[in-house]
Design a protein around this motif. Structure first.
Motif, PDB file in Angstrom:
ATOM      1  N   SER A   1       0.906  -1.297  -0.158  1.00 32.99           N
ATOM      2  CA  SER A   1       0.363   0.277   0.202  1.00 32.99           C
ATOM      3  C   SER A   1       1.256   1.383   0.011  1.00 32.99           C
ATOM      4  O   SER A   1       2.391   1.181   0.229  1.00 32.99           O
ATOM      5  CB  SER A   1      -1.264  -0.051   1.649  1.00 32.99           C
ATOM      6  N   VAL A   2       0.433   2.169  -0.333  1.00 30.90           N
ATOM      7  CA  VAL A   2       1.153   3.729  -0.662  1.00 30.90           C
ATOM      8  C   VAL A   2      -0.325   5.037   0.084  1.00 30.90           C
ATOM      9  O   VAL A   2      -1.533   4.360  -0.323  1.00 30.90           O
ATOM     10  CB  VAL A   2       1.895   4.091  -2.009  1.00 30.90           C
ATOM     11  N   HIS A   3       0.624   5.696   0.142  1.00 28.36           N
ATOM     12  CA  HIS A   3      -0.754   6.708   0.368  1.00 28.36           C
ATOM     13  C   HIS A   3      -0.816   7.619  -1.097  1.00 28.36           C
ATOM     14  O   HIS A   3      -0.389   7.482  -1.707  1.00 28.36           O
ATOM     15  CB  HIS A   3       0.176   8.455   0.963  1.00 28.36           C
ATOM     16  N   LYS A   4      -2.331   8.310  -0.172  1.00 31.07           N
ATOM     17  CA  LYS A   4      -3.297   8.294  -2.030  1.00 31.07           C
ATOM     18  C   LYS A   4      -2.149   8.815  -2.856  1.00 31.07           C
ATOM     19  O   LYS A   4      -2.871   9.387  -3.724  1.00 31.07           O
ATOM     20  CB  LYS A   4      -4.589   8.737  -1.422  1.00 31.07           C
ATOM     21  N   ASP A   5      -1.374  10.470  -1.904  1.00 28.69           N
ATOM     22  CA  ASP A   5      -1.417  11.278  -2.396  1.00 28.69           C
ATOM     23  C   ASP A   5       0.502  11.348  -2.829  1.00 28.69           C
ATOM     24  O   ASP A   5       1.875  12.586  -3.007  1.00 28.69           O
ATOM     25  CB  ASP A   5      -1.378  12.513  -1.278  1.00 28.69           C
ATOM     26  N   ALA A   6       1.689   9.647  -2.671  1.00 26.14           N
ATOM     27  CA  ALA A   6       2.316   9.581  -2.452  1.00 26.14           C
ATOM     28  C   ALA A   6       3.268   9.480  -3.673  1.00 26.14           C
ATOM     29  O   ALA A   6       4.318  10.485  -3.921  1.00 26.14           O
ATOM     30  CB  ALA A   6       2.768   8.226  -2.511  1.00 26.14           C
ATOM     31  N   PHE A   7       2.116   9.797  -5.090  1.00 30.54           N
ATOM     32  CA  PHE A   7       2.712  10.020  -6.480  1.00 30.54           C
ATOM     33  C   PHE A   7       2.270  11.232  -6.815  1.00 30.54           C
ATOM     34  O   PHE A   7       2.220  11.370  -8.389  1.00 30.54           O
ATOM     35  CB  PHE A   7       2.491   8.814  -7.041  1.00 30.54           C
ATOM     36  N   THR A   8       1.344  12.227  -6.262  1.00 30.19           N
ATOM     37  CA  THR A   8       0.631  13.356  -6.789  1.00 30.19           C
ATOM     38  C   THR A   8       1.101  14.651  -7.383  1.00 30.19           C
ATOM     39  O   THR A   8       1.033  14.367  -8.374  1.00 30.19           O
ATOM     40  CB  THR A   8      -0.178  13.790  -5.764  1.00 30.19           C
ATOM     41  N   ARG A   9       2.067  14.492  -7.198  1.00 25.24           N
ATOM     42  CA  ARG A   9       3.456  15.736  -7.643  1.00 25.24           C
ATOM     43  C   ARG A   9       3.962  15.268  -9.076  1.00 25.24           C
ATOM     44  O   ARG A   9       4.671  16.418  -9.142  1.00 25.24           O
ATOM     45  CB  ARG A   9       3.705  17.076  -6.952  1.00 25.24           C
ATOM     46  N   LEU A  10       4.267  13.980  -8.903  1.00 25.27           N
ATOM     47  CA  LEU A  10       5.296  13.123  -9.129  1.00 25.27           C
ATOM     48  C   LEU A  10       5.269  13.604 -10.913  1.00 25.27           C
ATOM     49  O   LEU A  10       3.862  13.114 -11.649  1.00 25.27           O
ATOM     50  CB  LEU A  10       6.436  12.223  -9.540  1.00 25.27           C
ATOM     51  N   LYS A  11       6.242  14.224 -11.662  1.00 23.62           N
ATOM     52  CA  LYS A  11       5.499  13.747 -13.045  1.00 23.62           C
ATOM     53  C   LYS A  11       6.966  13.074 -13.796  1.00 23.62           C
ATOM     54  O   LYS A  11       7.112  12.523 -15.176  1.00 23.62           O
ATOM     55  CB  LYS A  11       6.918  15.583 -13.846  1.00 23.62           C
TER      56      LYS A  11
ATOM     57  N   MET B   1      -1.119   9.335 -10.797  1.00 27.37           N
ATOM     58  CA  MET B   1       0.425   9.728 -11.297  1.00 27.37           C
ATOM     59  C   MET B   1       0.273  10.279 -12.687  1.00 27.37           C
ATOM     60  O   MET B   1      -0.957  10.187 -12.965  1.00 27.37           O
ATOM     61  CB  MET B   1       0.601   8.126 -11.620  1.00 27.37           C
ATOM     62  N   ALA B   2       1.940  10.913 -13.081  1.00 29.56           N
ATOM     63  CA  ALA B   2       1.333  11.573 -14.315  1.00 29.56           C
ATOM     64  C   ALA B   2       1.334  10.716 -15.653  1.00 29.56           C
ATOM     65  O   ALA B   2       0.703  10.543 -16.348  1.00 29.56           O
ATOM     66  CB  ALA B   2       3.153  12.343 -14.571  1.00 29.56           C
ATOM     67  N   HIS B   3       2.137   9.096 -15.484  1.00 29.96           N
ATOM     68  CA  HIS B   3       1.619   8.433 -16.062  1.00 29.96           C
ATOM     69  C   HIS B   3       1.361   7.683 -15.390  1.00 29.96           C
ATOM     70  O   HIS B   3       1.434   5.632 -16.041  1.00 29.96           O
ATOM     71  CB  HIS B   3       2.967   7.808 -16.914  1.00 29.96           C
ATOM     72  N   ASN B   4      -0.343   6.872 -15.050  1.00 24.22           N
ATOM     73  CA  ASN B   4      -1.226   6.784 -14.315  1.00 24.22           C
ATOM     74  C   ASN B   4      -1.487   5.338 -15.243  1.00 24.22           C
ATOM     75  O   ASN B   4      -1.542   3.875 -14.796  1.00 24.22           O
ATOM     76  CB  ASN B   4      -2.253   8.070 -14.020  1.00 24.22           C
ATOM     77  N   HIS B   5      -2.281   4.839 -16.389  1.00 22.60           N
ATOM     78  CA  HIS B   5      -1.950   4.512 -17.122  1.00 22.60           C
ATOM     79  C   HIS B   5      -1.163   3.097 -16.842  1.00 22.60           C
ATOM     80  O   HIS B   5      -1.642   2.349 -17.041  1.00 22.60           O
ATOM     81  CB  HIS B   5      -2.817   4.654 -18.739  1.00 22.60           C
ATOM     82  N   GLU B   6      -0.206   3.367 -17.921  1.00 22.10           N
ATOM     83  CA  GLU B   6       1.084   2.554 -17.749  1.00 22.10           C
ATOM     84  C   GLU B   6       1.220   1.809 -16.751  1.00 22.10           C
ATOM     85  O   GLU B   6       1.597   0.679 -16.284  1.00 22.10           O
ATOM     86  CB  GLU B   6       2.410   3.308 -18.388  1.00 22.10           C
ATOM     87  N   ALA B   7       1.532   2.639 -15.595  1.00 18.30           N
ATOM     88  CA  ALA B   7       1.745   2.394 -14.142  1.00 18.30           C
ATOM     89  C   ALA B   7       0.542   1.212 -13.025  1.00 18.30           C
ATOM     90  O   ALA B   7       0.827  -0.143 -12.634  1.00 18.30           O
ATOM     91  CB  ALA B   7       2.006   3.512 -12.669  1.00 18.30           C
ATOM     92  N   ALA B   8      -0.186   1.824 -13.991  1.00 18.50           N
ATOM     93  CA  ALA B   8      -2.079   0.575 -12.986  1.00 18.50           C
ATOM     94  C   ALA B   8      -2.148  -0.389 -14.349  1.00 18.50           C
ATOM     95  O   ALA B   8      -2.612  -1.518 -13.771  1.00 18.50           O
ATOM     96  CB  ALA B   8      -3.344   1.819 -13.569  1.00 18.50           C
ATOM     97  N   ALA B   9      -0.958  -0.444 -15.193  1.00 15.94           N
ATOM     98  CA  ALA B   9      -1.325  -1.602 -16.030  1.00 15.94           C
ATOM     99  C   ALA B   9      -0.979  -2.715 -15.861  1.00 15.94           C
ATOM    100  O   ALA B   9      -0.307  -3.662 -15.882  1.00 15.94           O
ATOM    101  CB  ALA B   9      -1.013  -1.193 -17.710  1.00 15.94           C
ATOM    102  N   ARG B  10       0.755  -2.960 -14.873  1.00 17.31           N
ATOM    103  CA  ARG B  10       1.332  -3.425 -14.305  1.00 17.31           C
ATOM    104  C   ARG B  10       1.079  -4.044 -13.136  1.00 17.31           C
ATOM    105  O   ARG B  10       1.739  -4.713 -12.367  1.00 17.31           O
ATOM    106  CB  ARG B  10       3.164  -2.440 -14.509  1.00 17.31           C
ATOM    107  N   VAL B  11       0.408  -3.226 -11.764  1.00 18.22           N
ATOM    108  CA  VAL B  11      -0.143  -3.604 -10.423  1.00 18.22           C
ATOM    109  C   VAL B  11      -0.599  -5.002 -11.035  1.00 18.22           C
ATOM    110  O   VAL B  11      -1.771  -4.803 -11.641  1.00 18.22           O
ATOM    111  CB  VAL B  11      -1.039  -2.510  -9.971  1.00 18.22           C
ATOM    112  N   LEU B  12      -0.181  -5.869 -10.127  1.00 18.16           N
ATOM    113  CA  LEU B  12      -0.647  -7.422 -10.445  1.00 18.16           C
ATOM    114  C   LEU B  12      -1.685  -6.720  -8.910  1.00 18.16           C
ATOM    115  O   LEU B  12      -0.917  -7.424  -7.417  1.00 18.16           O
ATOM    116  CB  LEU B  12       0.091  -8.361 -10.554  1.00 18.16           C
TER     117      LEU B  12
END
Length: 273
Positions: free
Chosen positions: A143-153, A176-187
């Protein structure tokens, strides 16, 4: 030879020496600046990149490599001009808030193949604007904090982690800035939604935040119903108990012997009548 010529003949070599010393200081950082177990090298410019003449063209930052150094925490004494930081294949279990604050040139951070379990809101505070690649793959992150990646580019790699898929993770990936790519890798190792367990995050098109809200509402409804049923049961029990007590009291009164009437009382009654 004039005095001016003599002064120039002595000053020019001195200037060249000072320039050489500055250049060496920029290109070869002091060993005392490099964290223990790490190797620090000045980044080389891209041959096709024109940075202009002089030592300023070499200010690309340091490549700090701490790969496989058996580190259990992030080194606290990282050089402030670190541009590439490789901390992969260690035993790092946590990323404290503001761990990389002050690294204003950091553009690549590799934390793969460690034992990180969770990430707080300020884990990457201070490097949001410069960071381009963040590798968090092959860790133990659930798990991560909901804002852990908010401001990252940066482009974030999060695959091969035992993720628990819930509303918080959905919010974190959405920031995330590239959220679709990251979400696609989450199992999803586990999930609030049973049918999502063992599947990729995007395989089930469900709003986990609304699911959590519905689950909470259902739980509150069940709780309220339980309290209501308990109150009704108590009222019924109280009424029945009172009825039973009244019945026993009435039976007791009926079981009492009748008081015999004396002759004088009969005569008095007749006289009155």
């Amino acid at each position: 030879m004039t005095p001016l010529d003599m002064w120039l003949s002595r000053s020019i070599p001195m200037c060249l020496l000072l320039q050489s010393l500055v250049l060496m200081a920029l290109c070869f950082p002091s060993a005392s600046m490099c964290p223990k177990g790490c190797v620090c090298q000045r980044a080389r410019p891209d041959p096709g990149l024109h940075l202009g003449p002089g030592p300023l063209g070499l200010l690309l930052g340091l490549n700090v490599t701490c790969t496989g150094s058996r580190l259990k925490e992030i080194p606290p004494d990282l050089p402030p001009d670190t541009a590439v930081l490789r901390l992969d294949h260690n035993q790092i279990m946590a990323v404290p808030d503001h761990a990389f604050r002050g690294l204003r040139l950091l553009r690549e951070l590799n934390l793969s193949h460690n034992a990180v379990e969770t990430l707080g809101e300020g884990a990457f505070s201070g490097v949001e604007a410069t960071l381009q690649v963040l590798d968090l793959s092959h860790n133990r992150i659930t798990s991560v904090h909901k804002d852990a990646f908010t401001r990252l580019k940066a482009r974030v790699l999060v695959d091969d982690n035992p993720w628990h898929c819930d509303c918080t993770l959905q919010q974190a990936l959405g920031g995330m800035a590239h959220n679709h790519e990251a979400a696609a890798r989450v199992l999803c190792r586990s999930s609030e939604l049973q049918e999502q367990e063992g599947r990729h995050f995007l395989a089930v098109d469900t709003d986990l935040c609304n699911l959590a809200k519905r689950t909470t509402d259902y739980a509150m409804l069940v709780t309220m119903f339980g309290w209501f049923a308990m109150v009704i049961s108590y009222v019924v029990y109280y009424v029945r108990q009172n009825q039973e007590d009244a019945r026993r009291h009435l039976e007791y009164l009926k079981s009492l012997p009748s008081k015999p009437v004396k002759p004088n009382e009969v005569e008095d009654i007749s006289t009155v009548v």
